[in-house]
Design a protein around this motif. Structure first.
Motif, PDB file in Angstrom:
ATOM      1  N   THR A  83       0.811  -0.909   0.174  1.00  0.00           N
ATOM      2  CA  THR A  83      -0.077  -0.158  -0.044  1.00  0.00           C
ATOM      3  C   THR A  83       0.776   1.397  -0.047  1.00  0.00           C
ATOM      4  OG1 THR A  83      -0.074  -0.109   2.364  1.00  0.00           O
ATOM      5  CG2 THR A  83      -1.907  -1.064   1.397  1.00  0.00           C
ATOM      6  N   ASP A 117       4.076   2.875  10.872  1.00  0.00           N
ATOM      7  CA  ASP A 117       4.657   3.223   9.473  1.00  0.00           C
ATOM      8  C   ASP A 117       5.907   2.764   9.135  1.00  0.00           C
ATOM      9  OD1 ASP A 117       5.075   5.156   7.207  1.00  0.00           O
ATOM     10  OD2 ASP A 117       3.564   6.409   8.327  1.00  0.00           O
ATOM     11  N   PHE A 130      -5.447   7.851   8.605  1.00  0.00           N
ATOM     12  CA  PHE A 130      -5.609   9.198   8.184  1.00  0.00           C
ATOM     13  C   PHE A 130      -4.896   9.540   6.934  1.00  0.00           C
ATOM     14  CE2 PHE A 130      -6.417   9.924  12.965  1.00  0.00           C
ATOM     15  CZ  PHE A 130      -7.801   9.639  12.705  1.00  0.00           C
ATOM     16  N   ALA A 171       2.123  -2.111   8.035  1.00  0.00           N
ATOM     17  CA  ALA A 171       0.990  -2.164   9.216  1.00  0.00           C
ATOM     18  C   ALA A 171       0.123  -3.412   8.656  1.00  0.00           C
ATOM     19  CB  ALA A 171       0.209  -1.150   9.031  1.00  0.00           C
ATOM     20  N   THR A 186      -3.448  17.061  10.316  1.00  0.00           N
ATOM     21  CA  THR A 186      -2.247  16.182  10.237  1.00  0.00           C
ATOM     22  C   THR A 186      -1.454  17.027   8.904  1.00  0.00           C
ATOM     23  OG1 THR A 186      -2.948  15.047   8.143  1.00  0.00           O
ATOM     24  CG2 THR A 186      -3.645  14.140  10.357  1.00  0.00           C
TER      25      THR A 186
HETATM   26  C1  LIG Z   1      -0.151  10.200   2.469  1.00  0.00           C
HETATM   27  S1  LIG Z   1       0.779   9.885   4.118  1.00  0.00           S
HETATM   28  C2  LIG Z   1      -0.301  10.364   5.717  1.00  0.00           C
HETATM   29  C3  LIG Z   1       0.633  10.446   6.764  1.00  0.00           C
HETATM   30  C4  LIG Z   1      -0.302  11.212   7.885  1.00  0.00           C
HETATM   31  N1  LIG Z   1      -1.467   9.934   8.484  1.00  0.00           N
HETATM   32  C5  LIG Z   1      -0.687  12.265   7.822  1.00  0.00           C
HETATM   33  O1  LIG Z   1      -2.104  12.822   7.616  1.00  0.00           O
HETATM   34  O2  LIG Z   1      -0.100  13.351   7.492  1.00  0.00           O
HETATM   35  C6  LIG Z   1       0.335   7.796   4.077  1.00  0.00           C
HETATM   36  C7  LIG Z   1       1.433   7.273   5.423  1.00  0.00           C
HETATM   37  O3  LIG Z   1       0.991   6.109   5.381  1.00  0.00           O
HETATM   38  C8  LIG Z   1       2.297   5.315   5.409  1.00  0.00           C
HETATM   39  N2  LIG Z   1       1.916   3.829   4.986  1.00  0.00           N
HETATM   40  C9  LIG Z   1       1.304   3.538   3.763  1.00  0.00           C
HETATM   41  N3  LIG Z   1       0.983   2.150   3.675  1.00  0.00           N
HETATM   42  C10 LIG Z   1       1.472   1.629   4.831  1.00  0.00           C
HETATM   43  C11 LIG Z   1       1.492   0.345   5.520  1.00  0.00           C
HETATM   44  N4  LIG Z   1       1.306  -0.664   4.841  1.00  0.00           N
HETATM   45  N5  LIG Z   1       2.037   0.409   6.571  1.00  0.00           N
HETATM   46  C12 LIG Z   1       2.689   1.422   7.320  1.00  0.00           C
HETATM   47  N6  LIG Z   1       2.599   2.750   6.856  1.00  0.00           N
HETATM   48  C13 LIG Z   1       2.002   2.808   5.683  1.00  0.00           C
HETATM   49  C14 LIG Z   1       3.204   5.941   4.397  1.00  0.00           C
HETATM   50  O4  LIG Z   1       4.579   5.477   4.834  1.00  0.00           O
HETATM   51  C15 LIG Z   1       2.872   7.267   4.725  1.00  0.00           C
HETATM   52  O5  LIG Z   1       3.520   7.862   5.891  1.00  0.00           O
END
Ligand SMILES: C[S@@+](CC[C@H](N)C(=O)[O-])C[C@H]1O[C@@H](n2cnc3c(N)ncnc32)[C@H](O)[C@@H]1O
Length: 227
Positions: free
Chosen positions: A12, A81, A128, A109, A199
């Motif tokens: 993802t 993350d 989020f 995750a 965020t």
């Molecule tokens: C678009 S960012 C949003 C970050 C934060 N929630 C915000 O709103 O500022 C998406 C985040 O999800 C994390 N992410 C995506 N898929 C993930 C997974 N399978 N496990 C852990 N983190 C994940 C990415 O590394 C990134 O930091």
């Protein structure tokens, strides 16, 4: 623990390099006791006692995660993350803010939920501004997708919650459409919760003039499919 899939996982996230600051490196090197391994069973009761546990998938910088943990000492937070600099920052905040109700994992995750967390162990999940993966050929990477919805349903107890937000209108439609197909979840679009701080990605979306939509789903009693 369930057997791992034989197929290579569809991730993802896109692995990305980020510059690590000295503060982040110090924290990560010290192997803080609240930085948990991503490949071992997690004993939530040993970590948090009786506190209901909320798992945040994709905390990014972790600024809002630390605020939510500070504001709710009656809840425990397991924040996951893959982004190393954010992990380093959030672990540093545990000590700086004196947070005893927060643990952090650097890893995927989805794998952590599948392999390290017992069925029905969580009171809730928060995601989020998950990556919207706008191109049609990438939609299978979206967090909100049947198999991942079922996995999350399997780890959240009946009556537990899944809170999401997005600034990407097509993803908002996708969330509503996908979740409507899943009898394990009931809910939909809600007014912005007052407990959710703005965020980092939300502020970027707001700068671009995008509308923010929040969702809350409650885990029903319907059994999940086999995970
Ligand atoms: C678009 S960012 C949003 C970050 C934060 N929630 C915000 O709103 O500022 C998406 C985040 O999800 C994390 N992410 C995506 N898929 C993930 C997974 N399978 N496990 C852990 N983190 C994940 C990415 O590394 C990134 O930091």
């Amino acid at each position: 623990m369930p057997a791992q899939s034989e197929h290579p996982p569809i991730r993802t996230y896109k692995p990305r390099r980020g510059r690590i600051t000295a503060r982040q490196a110090r924290t990560l090197d010290a192997r803080h006791p609240r930085l948990l391994p991503a490949d071992a069973p997690i004993d939530l009761a040993a970590l948090f006692g009786d506190l209901p546990v909320i798992c945040e998938i994709g905390f990014g910088t972790g600024v809002t995660t630390a605020l939510m943990a500070r504001d709710r000492p009656d809840l425990a937070f397991l924040a996951i993350d893959v982004h190393t600099p954010g992990v380093g920052d959030l672990v540093a905040r545990i000590d700086e803010d004196g947070l005893t109700n927060l643990c952090v994992i650097e890893g995927d995750a989805i794998a952590v939920l599948r392999d390290c967390i017992d069925a029905g162990a969580l009171a809730g999940v928060r995601s989020f501004f998950p990556d919207p993966w706008p191109k049609a050929r990438h939609h299978k990477r979206r967090l909100v997708q049947h198999e991942r919805i079922q996995l999350i349903a399997s780890r959240v107890r009946a009556g537990g919650t899944w809170d999401l937000a997005t600034d990407w209108a097509p993803y908002a439609e996708h969330i509503e459409a996908q979740m409507a197909l899943e009898p394990q979840w009931q809910g939909g679009c809600v007014p912005r919760p007052d407990w959710r701080p703005v965020t980092h990605y939300e502020s970027l979306g707001l700068e671009q003039g995008r509308a923010i939509r929040d969702f809350r789903y409650v885990r029903t009693q319907v059994p999940h499919t086999t995970i």
